[in-house]
Design a protein around this motif. Structure first.
Motif, PDB file in Angstrom:
ATOM      1  N   SER A  72       0.825  -1.211   0.000  1.00  0.00           N
ATOM      2  CA  SER A  72       0.000   0.000   0.000  1.00  0.00           C
ATOM      3  C   SER A  72       0.852   1.251   0.000  1.00  0.00           C
ATOM      4  N   ALA A  73       2.102   1.144   0.442  1.00  0.00           N
ATOM      5  CA  ALA A  73       2.982   2.308   0.473  1.00  0.00           C
ATOM      6  C   ALA A  73       4.421   1.889   0.234  1.00  0.00           C
ATOM      7  N   LEU A  74       5.136   2.741  -0.491  1.00  0.00           N
ATOM      8  CA  LEU A  74       6.579   2.586  -0.698  1.00  0.00           C
ATOM      9  C   LEU A  74       7.217   3.859  -0.148  1.00  0.00           C
ATOM     10  N   LEU A  75       7.768   3.743   1.046  1.00  0.00           N
ATOM     11  CA  LEU A  75       8.312   4.879   1.791  1.00  0.00           C
ATOM     12  C   LEU A  75       9.831   4.891   1.658  1.00  0.00           C
ATOM     13  N   CYS A  76      10.405   6.067   1.492  1.00  0.00           N
ATOM     14  CA  CYS A  76      11.842   6.161   1.243  1.00  0.00           C
ATOM     15  C   CYS A  76      12.479   7.178   2.176  1.00  0.00           C
ATOM     16  N   ILE A  77      13.692   6.862   2.605  1.00  0.00           N
ATOM     17  CA  ILE A  77      14.455   7.739   3.486  1.00  0.00           C
ATOM     18  C   ILE A  77      15.607   8.336   2.679  1.00  0.00           C
ATOM     19  N   GLY A  78      15.691   9.659   2.686  1.00  0.00           N
ATOM     20  CA  GLY A  78      16.716  10.340   1.909  1.00  0.00           C
ATOM     21  C   GLY A  78      17.960  10.650   2.729  1.00  0.00           C
ATOM     22  N   PRO A 103       3.878   2.993  -5.466  1.00  0.00           N
ATOM     23  CA  PRO A 103       4.117   1.545  -5.380  1.00  0.00           C
ATOM     24  C   PRO A 103       4.177   0.857  -6.744  1.00  0.00           C
ATOM     25  N   ASN A 104       3.564   1.472  -7.777  1.00  0.00           N
ATOM     26  CA  ASN A 104       3.605   0.802  -9.080  1.00  0.00           C
ATOM     27  C   ASN A 104       4.943   0.949  -9.788  1.00  0.00           C
ATOM     28  N   THR A 105       5.929   1.580  -9.117  1.00  0.00           N
ATOM     29  CA  THR A 105       7.302   1.584  -9.648  1.00  0.00           C
ATOM     30  C   THR A 105       7.991   0.247  -9.426  1.00  0.00           C
ATOM     31  N   GLY A 175      10.981  12.734  -9.533  1.00  0.00           N
ATOM     32  CA  GLY A 175      12.189  12.047  -9.978  1.00  0.00           C
ATOM     33  C   GLY A 175      12.334  10.647  -9.447  1.00  0.00           C
ATOM     34  N   LYS A 176      11.341  10.200  -8.690  1.00  0.00           N
ATOM     35  CA  LYS A 176      11.421   8.884  -8.058  1.00  0.00           C
ATOM     36  C   LYS A 176      10.348   7.910  -8.546  1.00  0.00           C
ATOM     37  N   SER A 177       9.288   8.426  -9.171  1.00  0.00           N
ATOM     38  CA  SER A 177       8.098   7.604  -9.414  1.00  0.00           C
ATOM     39  C   SER A 177       7.881   7.233 -10.867  1.00  0.00           C
ATOM     40  N   CYS A 178       8.914   7.355 -11.708  1.00  0.00           N
ATOM     41  CA  CYS A 178       8.778   6.935 -13.097  1.00  0.00           C
ATOM     42  C   CYS A 178       8.601   5.413 -13.171  1.00  0.00           C
ATOM     43  N   ALA A 179       7.974   4.964 -14.224  1.00  0.00           N
ATOM     44  CA  ALA A 179       7.710   3.530 -14.390  1.00  0.00           C
ATOM     45  C   ALA A 179       8.994   2.724 -14.283  1.00  0.00           C
ATOM     46  N   THR A 180       8.928   1.614 -13.588  1.00  0.00           N
ATOM     47  CA  THR A 180      10.009   0.626 -13.394  1.00  0.00           C
ATOM     48  C   THR A 180      11.110   1.118 -12.477  1.00  0.00           C
TER      49      THR A 180
END
Length: 282
Positions: A72-78, A103-105, A175-180
């Motif tokens: 349900s979520a893709l969380l990222c730490i920078g 999440p669809n990345t 810049g993080k959510s482009c396909a694949t």
């Protein structure tokens, strides 16, 4: 346990990989490795039978998908490694920096990565992915985090730096959510087998040349701290994924060229396996 999914996108089936290198069909236990299954596994570690009680399956010739379905979520730490913060031109953060990826990345560990249209600054980032196994909200302390972690996987937080920093509008997600843009896997290693999450070595290569080589011990904010910290601001659900940050050695540093058509990224984390993605134009 080492959990994986094989099959074409949207039609993967669950598999258990044994320490001896055999693979066992988990379809009699669960339809997929998703949040519901991980939550059930957290409540009943005996849910998955011993490998010898499951039918063996041949994965040869089958696509390996991401080891977790539909988070349900893709969380990222920078900037969670001081040296990476420095090569990005920033001081080490005093609080964890949180951003979201769609999440669809998420794609499989050997799927192609698509260079977005107009991109000139597509970058690689090897990261330790933490997979949530039990709902976490307002945890009392970092010591409570372990009970809410299902396991760990290799993640590539692919980034388009111009979209992220120059065309961002103030946020990083363009810049993080482009396909694949998030190869994941090949396996989800459960926390009991993975060992100390702050004792893993991360490495990345582009076209066979070394890029990143560091260890999770160098994180500014460790895994337990991150899970506890995030639970104070949001609800972590079973199957959710946290990308915990990348070490130095990315193209953003200026030391290496950005990715282009035909470039090959190889990433590995000790105990969790490796992945290989070829870059293709979108």
């Amino acid at each position: 346990m080492r959990l994986m999914r094989i099959g074409e996108p949207g039609h993967e089936r669950p598999v258990l990989a044994s320490p001896e290198g055999r693979h066992h069909d988990l379809s009699s236990v669960t339809a997929d490795i998703d949040g519901a299954f991980l939550a059930a596994l957290a409540d009943d570690p005996g849910l998955v039978p011993e490998p010898e009680r499951l039918p063996e399956t041949d994965i040869a010739g089958h696509r390996i998908g991401p080891p977790v379905a539909r988070p349900s979520a893709l969380l990222c730490i920078g900037q969670n490694y001081a040296a990476h913060a420095a090569e990005s031109g920033a001081a080490p953060p005093e609080q964890p920096i949180l951003f979201y990826k769609s999440p669809n990345t998420i794609v499989g560990p050997y799927d192609d990565v698509l260079i977005p249209r107009g991109s000139k600054k597509t970058d690689w980032e090897v990261e330790l992915a933490v997979v949530i196994g039990r709902r976490a909200s307002y945890l009392d302390s970092p010591a409570d985090a372990a009970a809410h972690i299902a396991g760990y996987a290799v993640s590539n937080d692919v980034s388009e730096r111009a979209f992220q920093l120059e065309e961002s509008g103030g946020q990083w997600s363009k810049g993080k959510s482009c396909a694949t843009f998030n190869p994941l896997g090949p396996v989800l290693v459960t926390a009991d087998e993975a060992g100390d999450p702050q004792g893993m070595r991360l490495r990345s290569y582009v076209n066979g040349e070394p890029r990143q080589d560091s260890g999770t011990a160098d994180m500014i904010f460790g895994v337990a701290h991150l899970v506890h910290h995030l639970s104070q601001y949001l609800v972590l659900e079973p199957g959710d994924i946290i990308n915990t940050g990348t070490p130095q050695g990315v193209a953003l540093s200026g030391r290496f060229p950005y990715l282009g058509d035909g470039d090959v990224m190889e990433l590995e984390i000790s105990g969790l396996g490796g992945q290989r993605s070829v870059c293709r134009p979108a």
